[in-house]
Scaffold this motif. Structure first.
Motif, PDB file in Angstrom:
ATOM      1  N   SER A  43       0.827  -1.200   0.000  1.00  9.21           N
ATOM      2  CA  SER A  43       0.000   0.000   0.000  1.00  9.21           C
ATOM      3  C   SER A  43       0.862   1.252   0.000  1.00  9.21           C
ATOM      4  CB  SER A  43      -0.916   0.009   1.223  1.00  9.21           C
ATOM      5  OG  SER A  43      -1.675   1.205   1.255  1.00  9.21           O
ATOM      6  N   MET A  44       0.502   2.199  -0.867  1.00 12.31           N
ATOM      7  CA  MET A  44       1.192   3.481  -0.927  1.00 12.31           C
ATOM      8  C   MET A  44       0.601   4.484   0.070  1.00 12.31           C
ATOM      9  SD  MET A  44       3.629   3.218  -3.236  1.00 12.31           S
ATOM     10  CE  MET A  44       3.899   1.621  -2.458  1.00 12.31           C
ATOM     11  N   LEU A  45      -0.552   4.143   0.665  1.00 10.78           N
ATOM     12  CA  LEU A  45      -1.189   4.977   1.674  1.00 10.78           C
ATOM     13  C   LEU A  45      -1.237   4.204   2.982  1.00 10.78           C
ATOM     14  CD1 LEU A  45      -4.210   6.399  -0.371  1.00 10.78           C
ATOM     15  CD2 LEU A  45      -1.891   7.301  -0.224  1.00 10.78           C
ATOM     16  N   GLN A  46      -1.638   4.873   4.051  1.00 12.10           N
ATOM     17  CA  GLN A  46      -1.747   4.221   5.348  1.00 12.10           C
ATOM     18  C   GLN A  46      -3.213   4.072   5.742  1.00 12.10           C
ATOM     19  OE1 GLN A  46       0.667   6.691   7.970  1.00 12.10           O
ATOM     20  NE2 GLN A  46       2.389   5.281   7.761  1.00 12.10           N
ATOM     21  N   ASP A  47      -3.470   3.008   6.514  1.00  7.41           N
ATOM     22  CA  ASP A  47      -4.803   2.758   7.067  1.00  7.41           C
ATOM     23  C   ASP A  47      -5.857   2.639   5.970  1.00  7.41           C
ATOM     24  OD1 ASP A  47      -3.784   2.890   9.688  1.00  7.41           O
ATOM     25  OD2 ASP A  47      -3.948   5.074   9.663  1.00  7.41           O
ATOM     26  N   VAL A  48      -5.603   1.740   5.020  1.00  7.87           N
ATOM     27  CA  VAL A  48      -6.558   1.524   3.935  1.00  7.87           C
ATOM     28  C   VAL A  48      -7.140   0.118   4.012  1.00  7.87           C
ATOM     29  CG1 VAL A  48      -5.366   3.140   2.416  1.00  7.87           C
ATOM     30  CG2 VAL A  48      -4.805   0.701   2.298  1.00  7.87           C
ATOM     31  N   LYS A  49      -8.314  -0.042   3.432  1.00  8.03           N
ATOM     32  CA  LYS A  49      -8.945  -1.357   3.298  1.00  8.03           C
ATOM     33  C   LYS A  49      -9.681  -1.370   1.970  1.00  8.03           C
ATOM     34  CE  LYS A  49     -10.114  -5.514   4.556  1.00  8.03           C
ATOM     35  NZ  LYS A  49     -10.842  -5.840   5.782  1.00  8.03           N
ATOM     36  N   VAL A  50      -9.453  -2.404   1.184  1.00 13.15           N
ATOM     37  CA  VAL A  50     -10.070  -2.529  -0.131  1.00 13.15           C
ATOM     38  C   VAL A  50     -10.755  -3.884  -0.235  1.00 13.15           C
ATOM     39  CG1 VAL A  50      -9.621  -2.757  -2.608  1.00 13.15           C
ATOM     40  CG2 VAL A  50      -8.440  -0.994  -1.291  1.00 13.15           C
ATOM     41  N   ALA A  98      -5.384   8.131 -11.160  1.00 13.25           N
ATOM     42  CA  ALA A  98      -5.973   7.959  -9.827  1.00 13.25           C
ATOM     43  C   ALA A  98      -7.226   8.812  -9.666  1.00 13.25           C
ATOM     44  CB  ALA A  98      -4.947   8.314  -8.758  1.00 13.25           C
ATOM     45  N   TYR A  99      -7.166  10.034 -10.172  1.00 14.50           N
ATOM     46  CA  TYR A  99      -8.320  10.930 -10.051  1.00 14.50           C
ATOM     47  C   TYR A  99      -9.505  10.385 -10.841  1.00 14.50           C
ATOM     48  CZ  TYR A  99     -10.824  15.345  -9.497  1.00 14.50           C
ATOM     49  OH  TYR A  99     -11.747  16.296  -9.153  1.00 14.50           O
ATOM     50  N   ALA A 100      -9.239   9.938 -12.079  1.00 14.52           N
ATOM     51  CA  ALA A 100     -10.304   9.391 -12.916  1.00 14.52           C
ATOM     52  C   ALA A 100     -10.923   8.149 -12.286  1.00 14.52           C
ATOM     53  CB  ALA A 100      -9.758   9.061 -14.302  1.00 14.52           C
ATOM     54  N   ALA A 101     -10.079   7.292 -11.705  1.00 16.06           N
ATOM     55  CA  ALA A 101     -10.581   6.081 -11.047  1.00 16.06           C
ATOM     56  C   ALA A 101     -11.450   6.435  -9.853  1.00 16.06           C
ATOM     57  CB  ALA A 101      -9.408   5.205 -10.614  1.00 16.06           C
ATOM     58  N   ASN A 102     -11.039   7.434  -9.103  1.00 19.51           N
ATOM     59  CA  ASN A 102     -11.801   7.855  -7.935  1.00 19.51           C
ATOM     60  C   ASN A 102     -13.166   8.420  -8.337  1.00 19.51           C
ATOM     61  OD1 ASN A 102     -11.696   8.125  -5.006  1.00 19.51           O
ATOM     62  ND2 ASN A 102     -11.752  10.325  -5.356  1.00 19.51           N
ATOM     63  N   VAL A 103     -13.191   9.197  -9.412  1.00 21.31           N
ATOM     64  CA  VAL A 103     -14.458   9.736  -9.917  1.00 21.31           C
ATOM     65  C   VAL A 103     -15.406   8.611 -10.304  1.00 21.31           C
ATOM     66  CG1 VAL A 103     -15.509  11.009 -11.832  1.00 21.31           C
ATOM     67  CG2 VAL A 103     -13.523  11.966 -10.655  1.00 21.31           C
ATOM     68  N   ARG A 104     -14.872   7.531 -10.869  1.00 18.22           N
ATOM     69  CA  ARG A 104     -15.684   6.394 -11.320  1.00 18.22           C
ATOM     70  C   ARG A 104     -16.015   5.441 -10.172  1.00 18.22           C
ATOM     71  NH1 ARG A 104     -17.678   5.925 -16.145  1.00 18.22           N
ATOM     72  NH2 ARG A 104     -17.443   3.655 -16.101  1.00 18.22           N
ATOM     73  N   GLN A 119       2.133  12.408  -3.840  1.00 21.87           N
ATOM     74  CA  GLN A 119       1.497  13.465  -3.051  1.00 21.87           C
ATOM     75  C   GLN A 119       0.043  13.665  -3.496  1.00 21.87           C
ATOM     76  OE1 GLN A 119       4.407  13.762  -4.636  1.00 21.87           O
ATOM     77  NE2 GLN A 119       5.979  14.527  -3.232  1.00 21.87           N
ATOM     78  N   ALA A 120      -0.168  13.686  -4.809  1.00 20.29           N
ATOM     79  CA  ALA A 120      -1.518  13.853  -5.343  1.00 20.29           C
ATOM     80  C   ALA A 120      -2.394  12.651  -5.015  1.00 20.29           C
ATOM     81  CB  ALA A 120      -1.460  14.077  -6.854  1.00 20.29           C
ATOM     82  N   ILE A 121      -1.830  11.453  -5.092  1.00 16.93           N
ATOM     83  CA  ILE A 121      -2.592  10.247  -4.764  1.00 16.93           C
ATOM     84  C   ILE A 121      -3.037  10.288  -3.306  1.00 16.93           C
ATOM     85  CG2 ILE A 121      -2.403   7.740  -4.442  1.00 16.93           C
ATOM     86  CD1 ILE A 121      -0.682   7.682  -6.993  1.00 16.93           C
ATOM     87  N   ARG A 122      -2.163  10.787  -2.433  1.00 20.20           N
ATOM     88  CA  ARG A 122      -2.562  10.926  -1.020  1.00 20.20           C
ATOM     89  C   ARG A 122      -3.732  11.888  -0.876  1.00 20.20           C
ATOM     90  NH1 ARG A 122       3.499  11.615   0.425  1.00 20.20           N
ATOM     91  NH2 ARG A 122       4.173   9.489   0.896  1.00 20.20           N
ATOM     92  N   GLU A 123      -3.690  12.986  -1.606  1.00 20.55           N
ATOM     93  CA  GLU A 123      -4.786  13.958  -1.534  1.00 20.55           C
ATOM     94  C   GLU A 123      -6.088  13.379  -2.087  1.00 20.55           C
ATOM     95  OE1 GLU A 123      -3.567  17.489  -3.519  1.00 20.55           O
ATOM     96  OE2 GLU A 123      -1.940  17.939  -2.108  1.00 20.55           O
ATOM     97  N   ILE A 124      -5.990  12.628  -3.173  1.00 22.89           N
ATOM     98  CA  ILE A 124      -7.179  12.004  -3.760  1.00 22.89           C
ATOM     99  C   ILE A 124      -7.751  10.954  -2.815  1.00 22.89           C
ATOM    100  CG2 ILE A 124      -7.994  10.562  -5.676  1.00 22.89           C
ATOM    101  CD1 ILE A 124      -5.731  11.987  -7.356  1.00 22.89           C
ATOM    102  N   GLY A 125      -6.867  10.186  -2.205  1.00 27.63           N
ATOM    103  CA  GLY A 125      -7.288   9.228  -1.193  1.00 27.63           C
ATOM    104  C   GLY A 125      -7.643   7.855  -1.697  1.00 27.63           C
ATOM    105  N   ILE A 126      -7.514   7.589  -2.991  1.00 24.48           N
ATOM    106  CA  ILE A 126      -7.832   6.257  -3.487  1.00 24.48           C
ATOM    107  C   ILE A 126      -6.693   5.307  -3.139  1.00 24.48           C
ATOM    108  CG2 ILE A 126      -6.869   6.730  -5.792  1.00 24.48           C
ATOM    109  CD1 ILE A 126      -9.050   4.865  -6.917  1.00 24.48           C
ATOM    110  N   PRO A 127      -6.994   4.133  -2.581  1.00 24.04           N
ATOM    111  CA  PRO A 127      -5.930   3.194  -2.237  1.00 24.04           C
ATOM    112  C   PRO A 127      -5.194   2.709  -3.483  1.00 24.04           C
ATOM    113  CG  PRO A 127      -7.941   2.658  -1.051  1.00 24.04           C
ATOM    114  CD  PRO A 127      -8.306   3.684  -2.082  1.00 24.04           C
ATOM    115  N   VAL A 128      -3.885   2.859  -3.474  1.00 23.70           N
ATOM    116  CA  VAL A 128      -3.035   2.381  -4.560  1.00 23.70           C
ATOM    117  C   VAL A 128      -1.978   1.463  -3.958  1.00 23.70           C
ATOM    118  CG1 VAL A 128      -1.348   3.003  -6.332  1.00 23.70           C
ATOM    119  CG2 VAL A 128      -3.400   4.401  -6.027  1.00 23.70           C
TER     120      VAL A 128
END
Length: 224
Positions: A43-50, A98-104, A119-128
């Motif tokens: 995971s590139m982010l922390q505290d995620v669940k998918v 990441a932004y497009a995936a989050n929108v969908r 940095q942008a992926i963290r702001e978007i918040g989608i787990p990558v």
């Protein structure tokens, strides 16, 4: 190029999805010993669940055309899983993907290779989930790639529609042939025992006695 329609997993009911949300892949790993991706895919982010169903993509070394197409086809509840065919240098997922995936309403992206724009992926918040980061990006050549075919990611075969359960500890892939109810029942039973085990430890019992590891060690030395 190959593009197939999205595969629906009718075995993953909403009730089962919610139950998978409450258990950890590591707990499932006590009883299920296959389907876990290599720890290099993390995971590139922390505290995620998918929890979702696999929407698979295969791309060549530096051509991410099919990634852009896949993000435009995937939807709510999908996990985009990308086979980078061995490339560990070029990032095929960055801010715009990441932004497009989050929108969908895609619930996560898993890459057998690096991503970028962290940095942008963290702001978007989608787990990558990826093998790391890279500033070298893929391009749009439109030469090759596959969507919704059987792929390899993190050392695991992934079929379209497979169930993906992932968190900070790693990624688990389960095919439609897996008995999800049975997997969940064992995991839930294991997690339900944990508070009781902690109380026993707090009261002074030894972990090796509780788990019977001590008996196994004694049996080993008794045979010497």
């Amino acid at each position: 190029m190959i593009i197939n329609e999205k595969v629906q997993n009718t075995n993953l009911t909403e009730e089962l999805r919610e139950r998978f949300e409450r258990v950890e892949p590591a707990t499932i790993g006590h009883n299920l010993h296959y389907g876990f991706m290599d720890p290099t895919v993390k995971s590139m982010l922390q505290d995620v669940k998918v929890v979702g169903t696999a929407f698979t993509v295969r791309t060549s070394v530096n051509d991410s055309t099919m990634v852009h197409k896949a993000v435009s086809m995937a939807g709510e509840g999908d996990v985009i899983v990308i086979d980078r065919t061995g490339d560990v240098k070029h990032a095929c997922v960055g801010e715009m993907v990441a932004y497009a995936a989050n929108v969908r309403k895609v619930v996560g992206i898993i890459i057998d290779g690096p991503c970028t724009d962290i940095q942008a992926i963290r702001e978007i918040g989608i787990p990558v989930f990826a093998t790391g980061l890279s500033p070298i990006t893929t391009k749009l050549y439109g030469q090759s790639g596959e969507i919704n075919t059987i792929i390899q990611c993190g050392g695991v075969t992934v079929k379209p529609g497979d169930v993906i359960v992932a968190d900070d500890n790693g990624v688990l892939v389960m095919g439609q042939e897996v008995n999800y109810e049975e997997v969940l029942a064992k995991a839930e039973e294991s997690e339900a025992r944990e508070p009781h085990t902690k109380k026993r430890l707090d009261s002074g019992e030894l972990l090796a006695d509780i788990t019977k590891a001590g008996s196994l060690v004694d049996s080993y030395f008794s045979l010497k």
